[in-house]
Structures are given as structure tokens and as C-alpha cells.
Scaffold this active site. Structure first.
Site, mmCIF file in Angstrom:
data_model
loop_
_atom_site.group_PDB
_atom_site.id
_atom_site.type_symbol
_atom_site.label_atom_id
_atom_site.label_comp_id
_atom_site.label_asym_id
_atom_site.label_seq_id
_atom_site.Cartn_x
_atom_site.Cartn_y
_atom_site.Cartn_z
ATOM 1 N N GLY A 71 0.828 -1.200 0.000
ATOM 2 C CA GLY A 71 0.000 0.000 0.000
ATOM 3 C C GLY A 71 0.859 1.244 0.000
ATOM 4 N N TYR A 151 -7.491 7.745 0.764
ATOM 5 C CA TYR A 151 -6.866 6.655 1.528
ATOM 6 C C TYR A 151 -7.916 5.959 2.407
ATOM 7 C CZ TYR A 151 -3.596 4.188 4.589
ATOM 8 O OH TYR A 151 -2.932 3.209 5.286
ATOM 9 N N LYS A 155 -9.503 2.109 1.834
ATOM 10 C CA LYS A 155 -9.368 1.086 2.878
ATOM 11 C C LYS A 155 -10.746 0.628 3.381
ATOM 12 C CE LYS A 155 -4.849 0.686 3.314
ATOM 13 N NZ LYS A 155 -4.142 -0.589 3.030
HETATM 14 P P1 NAI Z 1 5.656 0.526 3.830
HETATM 15 O O1 NAI Z 1 5.770 1.714 2.940
HETATM 16 O O2 NAI Z 1 6.714 0.286 4.826
HETATM 17 O O3 NAI Z 1 5.475 -0.785 2.956
HETATM 18 C C1 NAI Z 1 4.581 -0.825 1.876
HETATM 19 C C2 NAI Z 1 5.161 -1.715 0.791
HETATM 20 O O4 NAI Z 1 4.218 -1.749 -0.293
HETATM 21 C C3 NAI Z 1 6.501 -1.191 0.245
HETATM 22 O O5 NAI Z 1 7.483 -2.200 0.257
HETATM 23 C C4 NAI Z 1 6.140 -0.748 -1.156
HETATM 24 O O6 NAI Z 1 7.207 -0.888 -2.097
HETATM 25 C C5 NAI Z 1 4.966 -1.666 -1.494
HETATM 26 N N1 NAI Z 1 4.187 -1.073 -2.581
HETATM 27 C C6 NAI Z 1 3.675 0.180 -2.637
HETATM 28 N N2 NAI Z 1 3.135 0.399 -3.839
HETATM 29 C C7 NAI Z 1 3.303 -0.730 -4.558
HETATM 30 C C8 NAI Z 1 2.982 -1.106 -5.885
HETATM 31 N N3 NAI Z 1 2.388 -0.238 -6.741
HETATM 32 N N4 NAI Z 1 3.299 -2.349 -6.307
HETATM 33 C C9 NAI Z 1 3.938 -3.212 -5.472
HETATM 34 N N5 NAI Z 1 4.273 -2.923 -4.207
HETATM 35 C C10 NAI Z 1 3.974 -1.676 -3.767
HETATM 36 O O7 NAI Z 1 4.230 0.671 4.529
HETATM 37 P P2 NAI Z 1 3.528 -0.110 5.740
HETATM 38 O O8 NAI Z 1 3.214 0.901 6.750
HETATM 39 O O9 NAI Z 1 4.253 -1.332 6.080
HETATM 40 O O10 NAI Z 1 2.132 -0.470 5.039
HETATM 41 C C11 NAI Z 1 1.703 -1.785 4.787
HETATM 42 C C12 NAI Z 1 0.189 -1.770 4.689
HETATM 43 O O11 NAI Z 1 -0.339 -1.390 5.953
HETATM 44 C C13 NAI Z 1 -0.350 -0.754 3.681
HETATM 45 O O12 NAI Z 1 -1.427 -1.314 2.974
HETATM 46 C C14 NAI Z 1 -0.817 0.391 4.557
HETATM 47 O O13 NAI Z 1 -1.840 1.154 3.950
HETATM 48 C C15 NAI Z 1 -1.296 -0.367 5.778
HETATM 49 N N6 NAI Z 1 -1.392 0.429 6.988
HETATM 50 C C16 NAI Z 1 -0.284 1.022 7.511
HETATM 51 C C17 NAI Z 1 -0.393 1.786 8.655
HETATM 52 C C18 NAI Z 1 0.779 2.465 9.281
HETATM 53 O O14 NAI Z 1 0.590 3.310 10.168
HETATM 54 N N7 NAI Z 1 1.998 2.152 8.899
HETATM 55 C C19 NAI Z 1 -1.696 1.983 9.309
HETATM 56 C C20 NAI Z 1 -2.780 1.296 8.683
HETATM 57 C C21 NAI Z 1 -2.626 0.548 7.558
#
Ligand code: NAI
Length: 255
Positions: A71, A151, A155
Site C-alpha cells: 500500500g 486513503y 481502505k
Molecule cells: P511501507 O511503505 O513500509 O510498505 C509498503 C510496501 O508496499 C513497500 O514495500 C512498497 O514498495 C509496497 N508497494 C507500494 N506500492 C506498490 C505497488 N504499486 N506495487 C507493489 N508494491 C507496492 O508501509 P507499511 O506501513 O508497512 O504499510 C503496509 C500496509 O499497511 C499498507 O497497505 C498500509 O496502507 C497499511 N497500513 C499502515 C499503517 C501504518 O501506520 N503504517 C496503518 C494502517 C494501515
């Protein structure tokens, strides 16, 4: 040993989930834009088809688990990118994983939503447009919206898609459990990007977290691993909040 497909495996929650599952002895096939077993762009129809086709080859047509974690954050300037990756990328990869899971053992899938899906700005027409599967209309709709609203709505649509699909014939009917984890603010590069964005950063910092402080990627990985494991064998269409109590604080009369 179970074989589990995982998007977003290169960073944050996805990387922690990969580590958690591998420590438990499972085989993880990671999908991401970089530093993954399968590299591709989940923001496009072609990219999604390419990575899921490659996944089907690498797992010999059979998966025991799948996690849609990739994401982008609300700080991203393009609402089109947010809805393309966070809703359509997640939904399309889960749908493409379904036939692979149908051949697996005690199969389970997990979507990664967000507790921002319950905020008032997430109650937008975009939710229904996503659930109709109309990506072209969604790409137009977001042009009128602030990115934090995109966003939250994307979600929200993902969480509602899980609720709608989980009990149906393709999932529960095929013996596949479909659930979602609903994180609050978790210290990852995505969150840091939001904290570093003027305006958005203060909103994130002022968000109440009853347990105090941001969560860790390992805490969310543990919740995902639970939903993948036989320990959650009776969970179907569950939205597992892992947000330090924020949702309970803000919506005490709803569940
Ligand atoms: P992060 O940025 O550390 O990891 C997200 C990963 O998704 C990255 O490795 C990125 O390269 C990959 N990604 C993004 N766009 C992509 C694409 N077009 N194709 C393939 N891969 C892609 O972020 P995080 O925080 O680990 O997020 C993981 C999930 O958790 C996301 O869906 C985010 O929305 C969700 N989330 C995160 C929160 C937070 O506070 N960190 C809170 C609630 C949900």
C-alpha cells in the site's frame, strides 16, 4: 511448512510479516516493486496480472496463505495511485490468489485495511465505486478528493469487500478463510512519510492512541500470522483491529 504469498514484502509491516512467517518455518513468496521474489507494480492491471501469473508458477498452482499488504500512504500526491494500489491492487491480487488457495491446505487470506477507514472522511461515494469494480470511474472520482479521504475510502472499500466476500461461495464455501487486519498508526516508512508531511503530520501525531505511542510492524505481523493460522480457524470476515484502542475510543457504540 505452509506456502504463503505476500505483497508489500520489502518494507514495514510486510517485511515484519515475512520475518515472522519464516521464523515459524513457512515459505514466503514476496511480491513488491523491489527487493522481492517477484517484482512488479500493483498499481496497474498489467502489473497485477504479471505478478500473480508469476506467483502461480512459483507456487506450482497451490497456496496455503495469501496476504495483501502492499500500500501507499495518504501523503502520496496522487489519489489515483492510492486507490489503484490500496483498493484495486489488493482486491485483484486476493481474487487472483483464490484459485491457488482453493488447492491449498487449511487456506486463509488476509487483507491489510486501516482504522482510518472508520473516519468520517472515508464515508465517500468512492467506496461504492470501488465495490462496483469500476476502476476507471474511481480514477476520475478521486480527482475531486483530498488524498487522506481517498486513503480512508479505499481502505473502507477493502474492508467491506472482505466482509461481503468472506462468507460467500468463493471463500468460505470453498473452505478458504478471508479476514482483514485493521492497523492503527504503526511506525514504518509509510507512517514516517505522513509524519514528515506538513498538515498531515500534526493530524497523525494528535490522533489518540489509548495504549500510548505508535504500534510496531512486529505487532501487526503477529495479528496477520494469527489470521493465517489454524488458531483462527473459526474467524471468517473478521476485521481484527490492532490499533492501540483508537477505534474503540472514537466509536464506543459501534462495532
Ligand atoms: P511501507 O511503505 O513500509 O510498505 C509498503 C510496501 O508496499 C513497500 O514495500 C512498497 O514498495 C509496497 N508497494 C507500494 N506500492 C506498490 C505497488 N504499486 N506495487 C507493489 N508494491 C507496492 O508501509 P507499511 O506501513 O508497512 O504499510 C503496509 C500496509 O499497511 C499498507 O497497505 C498500509 O496502507 C497499511 N497500513 C499502515 C499503517 C501504518 O501506520 N503504517 C496503518 C494502517 C494501515
Amino acid at each position: 511448512m505452509r506456502t504463503i504469498g505476500l505483497t508489500g514484502s520489502a518494507s514495514g509491516i510486510g517485511a515484519a510479516t515475512r520475518a515472522h512467517l519464516e521464523r515459524a518455518g513457512h515459505r514466503v513468496i514476496g511480491i513488491d516493486q523491489r527487493d522481492a521474489d517477484i517484482c512488479g507494480d500493483l498499481g496497474t492491471v498489467e502489473g497485477r496480472a504479471l505478478v500473480m501469473g508469476t506467483l502461480a508458477q512459483q507456487c506450482d498452482g497451490r497456496l496455503d496463505g495469501f496476504v495483501a499488504c502492499a500500500g501507499v500512504g495518504p501523503q502520496v500526491e496522487s489519489g489515483v495511485l492510492i486507490v489503484a494500489v490500496n483498493y484495486f491492487g489488493a482486491q485483484a491480487t486476493l481474487a487472483a490468489a483464490q484459485p491457488l488457495l482453493a488447492r491449498g491446505a487449511a487456506p486463509a487470506a488476509v487483507a491489510v485495511a486501516s482504522n482510518s477507514a472508520s473516519l468520517p472522511n472515508a464515508l465517500a461515494p468512492l467506496v461504492d465505486i470501488c465495490l462496483r469494480g469500476d476502476e476507471a470511474a474511481a480514477r476520475t472520482e478521486v480527482l475531486t478528493m483530498a488524498t487522506p479521504s481517498v486513503y480512508g475510502a479505499a481502505k473502507r472499500a477493502l474492508a467491506l469487500w472482505v466482509r461481503r466476500e468472506a462468507p460467500g461461495p468463493a471463500w468460505a464455501g470453498a473452505g478458504i478463510r478471508l479476514n482483514a487486519v485493521v492497523p492503527g498508526a504503526v511506525q514504518t516508512p509509510l507512517l514516517q512519510g505522513g509524519l514528515d508531511t506538513p498538515g498531515l503530520g500534526d493530524a497523525i501525531r494528535n490522533f489518540p492512541i489509548p495504549l500510548g505511542g505508535f504500534g510496531t510492524p512486529a505487532q501487526i505481523a503477529a495479528a496477520i500470522a494469527f489470521l493465517l493460522s489454524p488458531d483462527s480457524a473459526f474467524c471468517c470476515g473478521t476485521l481484527l483491529f490492532a490499533d492501540g484502542g483508537t477505534d474503540a475510543l472514537l466509536r464506543p457504540t459501534e462495532f
